[in-house]
Design an enzyme around this catalytic site. Structure first.
Site, PDB file in Angstrom:
ATOM      1  N   CYS A 122      41.654  34.243  32.787  1.00  0.00           N
ATOM      2  CA  CYS A 122      40.246  34.422  33.153  1.00  0.00           C
ATOM      3  C   CYS A 122      39.820  35.875  32.940  1.00  0.00           C
ATOM      4  CB  CYS A 122      40.006  34.023  34.606  1.00  0.00           C
ATOM      5  SG  CYS A 122      40.331  32.283  34.935  1.00  0.00           S
ATOM      6  N   THR A 123      40.702  36.795  33.310  1.00  0.00           N
ATOM      7  CA  THR A 123      40.384  38.211  33.138  1.00  0.00           C
ATOM      8  C   THR A 123      40.215  38.537  31.659  1.00  0.00           C
ATOM      9  OG1 THR A 123      41.547  38.784  35.176  1.00  0.00           O
ATOM     10  CG2 THR A 123      41.187  40.563  33.594  1.00  0.00           C
TER      11      THR A 123
END
Length: 163
Positions: free
Chosen positions: A56-57
């Site tokens: 996600c990052t």
């Protein structure tokens, strides 16, 4: 599993709490985000499982660093996950994320878009909504280990803008 909205149909409207880092990065400006209020611009809805997780990052950092390319195509990116706004604020500050992050804590919007998933909460998915509020393209990942690249998004968006 619900299939969510079909291509060519109106994207389900919603209102969610969220926030965005100011241009200076000093403040996290909280407000309510309503999809129907974005009419006139394309919106990239990026559903992601969780703040401060590896994939996600990478995904959100990639979209954040490409904001100018998206803005050139009259598009906004909104990240949506089940974490609360406080979690989103620390995530945005930690990585300098420049797009609004919205809190779908009850996963109602994920359900409306067919991306709520038992166990993981939310499937990684991207929905491109045209300036008319119509769903133009979507990608829902079965496994969340990869994400749609900025190049893919800009190519799809230029097709919408040119239409």
């Amino acid at each position: 599993m619900a299939s969510g909205p079909q291509l060519g149909s109106a994207a389900p409207d919603f209102a969610l709490p969220g926030g965005v880092l100011s241009a200076s990065g000093d403040t996290f400006e909280r407000s309510e985000y309503r999809l129907s209020s974005a009419r006139g611009r394309s919106v990239v809805l990026a559903f992601y499982p969780g703040d401060n997780t590896t994939v996600c990052t990478k995904q959100l950092c990639s979209y954040s660093s490409g904001m100018e390319a998206l803005e050139d195509l009259d598009a906004d990116v909104w990240g949506i996950s089940p974490q609360g706004v406080d979690s989103h604020e620390s995530f945005a500050r930690a990585f300098g994320l420049r797009m609004p992050l919205l809190a779908d804590e009850g996963r109602e919007i994920a359900k409306a878009y067919g991306v709520s998933a038992p166990g993981i909460g939310v499937r990684r998915a991207v929905f491109l909504i045209g300036p008319d509020g119509v769903l133009r393209w979507k990608h829902v990942a079965l496994l969340g280990a990869t994400f749609q690249s900025l190049d893919t998004l800009t190519n799809r968006l230029s097709g919408i803008k040119g239409a």
